[in-house]
Design a protein around this motif. Structure first.
Motif, mmCIF file in Angstrom:
data_model
loop_
_atom_site.group_PDB
_atom_site.id
_atom_site.type_symbol
_atom_site.label_atom_id
_atom_site.label_comp_id
_atom_site.label_asym_id
_atom_site.label_seq_id
_atom_site.Cartn_x
_atom_site.Cartn_y
_atom_site.Cartn_z
ATOM 1 N N ALA A 24 0.880 -1.331 0.079
ATOM 2 C CA ALA A 24 -0.202 0.018 -0.018
ATOM 3 C C ALA A 24 0.393 1.002 0.177
ATOM 4 C CB ALA A 24 -1.148 0.022 1.068
ATOM 5 N N GLU A 25 1.837 0.920 0.917
ATOM 6 C CA GLU A 25 3.071 2.754 0.493
ATOM 7 C C GLU A 25 3.765 2.611 -0.784
ATOM 8 O OE1 GLU A 25 3.759 5.161 3.392
ATOM 9 O OE2 GLU A 25 2.316 3.875 3.874
ATOM 10 N N VAL A 26 3.633 1.539 -1.156
ATOM 11 C CA VAL A 26 4.396 1.827 -2.403
ATOM 12 C C VAL A 26 2.819 1.533 -3.446
ATOM 13 C CG1 VAL A 26 5.701 -0.068 -4.991
ATOM 14 C CG2 VAL A 26 6.095 -0.089 -2.782
ATOM 15 N N ARG A 27 2.075 1.737 -3.190
ATOM 16 C CA ARG A 27 0.472 1.666 -4.183
ATOM 17 C C ARG A 27 1.376 3.607 -4.834
ATOM 18 N NH1 ARG A 27 -0.833 0.489 -8.596
ATOM 19 N NH2 ARG A 27 -1.058 -1.527 -7.988
ATOM 20 N N LYS A 28 1.224 4.220 -3.151
ATOM 21 C CA LYS A 28 1.162 5.488 -3.300
ATOM 22 C C LYS A 28 1.942 6.676 -4.692
ATOM 23 C CE LYS A 28 0.435 5.817 2.029
ATOM 24 N NZ LYS A 28 0.769 5.978 2.846
ATOM 25 N N LEU A 29 2.657 5.767 -4.928
ATOM 26 C CA LEU A 29 4.109 6.287 -6.083
ATOM 27 C C LEU A 29 3.793 6.625 -7.313
ATOM 28 C CD1 LEU A 29 7.002 5.170 -4.449
ATOM 29 C CD2 LEU A 29 6.143 7.359 -3.961
ATOM 30 N N SER A 30 2.458 5.034 -7.557
ATOM 31 C CA SER A 30 2.317 4.511 -8.576
ATOM 32 C C SER A 30 0.812 4.540 -8.480
ATOM 33 C CB SER A 30 3.315 4.878 -9.489
ATOM 34 O OG SER A 30 2.900 4.478 -11.125
ATOM 35 N N THR A 31 -0.120 5.148 -9.786
ATOM 36 C CA THR A 31 -1.546 4.106 -9.782
ATOM 37 C C THR A 31 -1.202 3.584 -10.639
ATOM 38 O OG1 THR A 31 -2.361 6.157 -11.068
ATOM 39 C CG2 THR A 31 -2.122 5.790 -8.413
ATOM 40 N N ARG A 32 -0.651 3.494 -11.663
ATOM 41 C CA ARG A 32 -0.873 2.626 -13.072
ATOM 42 C C ARG A 32 0.473 1.516 -12.897
ATOM 43 N NH1 ARG A 32 2.240 4.658 -16.668
ATOM 44 N NH2 ARG A 32 1.816 3.966 -17.799
ATOM 45 N N ALA A 33 1.585 1.528 -11.459
ATOM 46 C CA ALA A 33 2.168 0.469 -11.750
ATOM 47 C C ALA A 33 1.697 -1.236 -11.485
ATOM 48 C CB ALA A 33 3.532 0.266 -10.812
ATOM 49 N N THR A 34 2.082 -1.954 -11.511
ATOM 50 C CA THR A 34 1.829 -3.261 -11.598
ATOM 51 C C THR A 34 2.715 -3.923 -10.930
ATOM 52 O OG1 THR A 34 1.255 -3.775 -13.931
ATOM 53 C CG2 THR A 34 1.844 -5.516 -12.544
ATOM 54 N N ILE A 35 2.296 -3.855 -9.153
ATOM 55 C CA ILE A 35 3.116 -4.663 -7.725
ATOM 56 C C ILE A 35 2.245 -5.324 -7.452
ATOM 57 C CG2 ILE A 35 3.015 -3.009 -5.526
ATOM 58 C CD1 ILE A 35 2.329 -0.326 -6.509
ATOM 59 N N THR A 36 3.065 -6.261 -7.124
ATOM 60 C CA THR A 36 2.677 -7.401 -6.421
ATOM 61 C C THR A 36 3.611 -7.525 -4.984
ATOM 62 O OG1 THR A 36 4.266 -8.827 -7.318
ATOM 63 C CG2 THR A 36 2.363 -8.493 -8.060
ATOM 64 N N ALA A 37 3.565 -8.705 -4.837
ATOM 65 C CA ALA A 37 4.499 -8.799 -2.880
ATOM 66 C C ALA A 37 6.001 -8.803 -3.720
ATOM 67 C CB ALA A 37 3.808 -10.396 -2.485
ATOM 68 N N THR A 38 6.406 -9.010 -4.447
ATOM 69 C CA THR A 38 7.363 -9.663 -4.996
ATOM 70 C C THR A 38 7.618 -8.113 -6.692
ATOM 71 O OG1 THR A 38 6.620 -11.265 -6.439
ATOM 72 C CG2 THR A 38 7.446 -11.585 -4.446
ATOM 73 N N SER A 39 6.985 -7.744 -6.378
ATOM 74 C CA SER A 39 8.088 -6.805 -7.799
ATOM 75 C C SER A 39 7.035 -5.793 -8.351
ATOM 76 C CB SER A 39 7.023 -7.669 -9.054
ATOM 77 O OG SER A 39 5.864 -7.917 -9.434
ATOM 78 N N LEU A 40 7.664 -4.403 -8.302
ATOM 79 C CA LEU A 40 7.250 -3.042 -9.068
ATOM 80 C C LEU A 40 7.007 -3.505 -10.645
ATOM 81 C CD1 LEU A 40 6.657 0.183 -7.103
ATOM 82 C CD2 LEU A 40 7.017 -0.053 -9.616
ATOM 83 N N VAL A 41 6.738 -2.695 -11.329
ATOM 84 C CA VAL A 41 6.473 -3.167 -13.054
ATOM 85 C C VAL A 41 5.492 -1.821 -13.249
ATOM 86 C CG1 VAL A 41 6.556 -3.816 -15.328
ATOM 87 C CG2 VAL A 41 7.738 -5.342 -13.119
ATOM 88 N N ASN A 42 6.259 -1.038 -14.359
ATOM 89 C CA ASN A 42 5.811 0.440 -14.641
ATOM 90 C C ASN A 42 6.598 0.790 -15.914
ATOM 91 O OD1 ASN A 42 3.827 2.004 -14.842
ATOM 92 N ND2 ASN A 42 3.971 3.054 -13.796
#
Length: 298
Positions: free
Chosen positions: A33-51
């Motif tokens: 949730a903290e990482v999601r604040k940085l991007s609403t478009r990124a694909t975020i899972t427990a093990t990765s962030l891709v944008n």
């Protein structure tokens, strides 16, 4: 494969690709949730962030994200920037050893109380890059060097150092002339027989094949570490029972990946082969001049 949009006048538009991996410890719901604040478009899972970005920029700071959450990061932009980062525990990769391979902004390291974060960058602004490859495959091909570093293989660090000075052949403003006399760091064994991940790293950092061949001339043969199952079992059997209990508790808590690296590092340190003689160190000028002669001879 990422699609590069075209502007009206036919000029390639901006393209940036970000990828982060959490390898040792997945992110929990709060961290995601903290990482999601940085991007609403990124694909975020427990093990990765891709944008991907075709305009605008990522709001997060990769260095801060690596210090807090992730173990590997890759960034590419179509104006010629290539960047890859790795986070390792300090007890598996000595920050003092890393420092000997650092070169300005091209090869740098940042330390925390627990980790050392490596940062390798290659720039080529001679022309906009054509992305005729799939950016999403780049980090998966390179990330294996992290485990290699944790096991004591320093070839990735030397490759990054060599690629940094190799850029001087194409951009005379990268270093001052005094850098000619800089000595190379310790040459690790096995530069002539790189692993697949190391070859991918060398390609990503635009390391010239001729320069690598010259550097490999003083590199001893690499003795592949083959862990004898019986020797490993005996070593594990000799660990104190209380320590085994602590280790098993860490496995249950989700630290299996990191714990495996730690134990292999300890085991190989306790059963290390005799030290290999250190080759004489060359200057940057020695390496670049020999590379130029190799090309001329060909």
């Amino acid at each position: 494969m990422p699609t590069i949009d075209k502007c009206v006048d036919g000029v390639v538009s901006e393209y940036q690709y970000y990828e982060f991996l959490a390898i040792d410890q997945p992110l929990d719901d709060f961290d995601q949730a903290e990482v999601r604040k940085l991007s609403t478009r990124a694909t975020i899972t427990a093990t990765s962030l891709v944008n991907e970005y075709h305009w605008g920029d990522f709001k997060g700071d990769p260095s801060s994200l690596m210090a807090r959450y992730y173990d590997a990061h890759l960034y590419v932009a179509n104006w010629g920037t290539h960047r890859v980062m790795f986070r390792l525990p300090c007890d598996l990769l000595d920050p003092g050893v890393v420092e000997t391979y650092c070169v300005g902004d091209q090869v740098s390291a940042r330390g925390t109380a627990e980790f050392v974060v490596l940062d390798f960058t290659s720039e080529d602004h001679t022309e906009e890059e054509e992305f005729d490859y799939d950016a999403e495959t780049l980090l998966s091909a390179i990330v294996g060097v992290r485990a290699e570093l944790a096991a004591g293989d320093l070839r990735p660090l030397y490759l990054a150092w060599l690629a940094a000075y190799g850029a001087w052949e194409h951009d005379e403003d990268v270093f001052d002339r005094d850098a000619d006399d800089n000595l190379e760091p310790p040459v690790p064994p096995g530069l002539g027989t790189l692993t697949a991940a190391q070859r991918a790293l060398a390609g990503f950092l635009r390391l010239d094949d001729d320069l690598l061949a010259i550097a490999a001339q003083t590199s001893p043969s690499f003795v592949t570490i083959a862990d004898d199952p019986r020797e490993l079992a005996a070593w594990v059997g000799g660990l104190p029972v209380a320590e085994k209990d602590r280790l098993l508790t860490r496995v249950v808590r989700g630290e299996a990946t990191r714990l495996r690296m730690e134990l292999l590092h300890r085991f190989r340190g306790d059963t290390a082969a005799p030290a290999i003689p250190v080759p004489a160190r060359r200057t940057v000028a020695d390496l670049l001049d020999a590379t130029a002669r190799r090309r001329a001879g060909r």
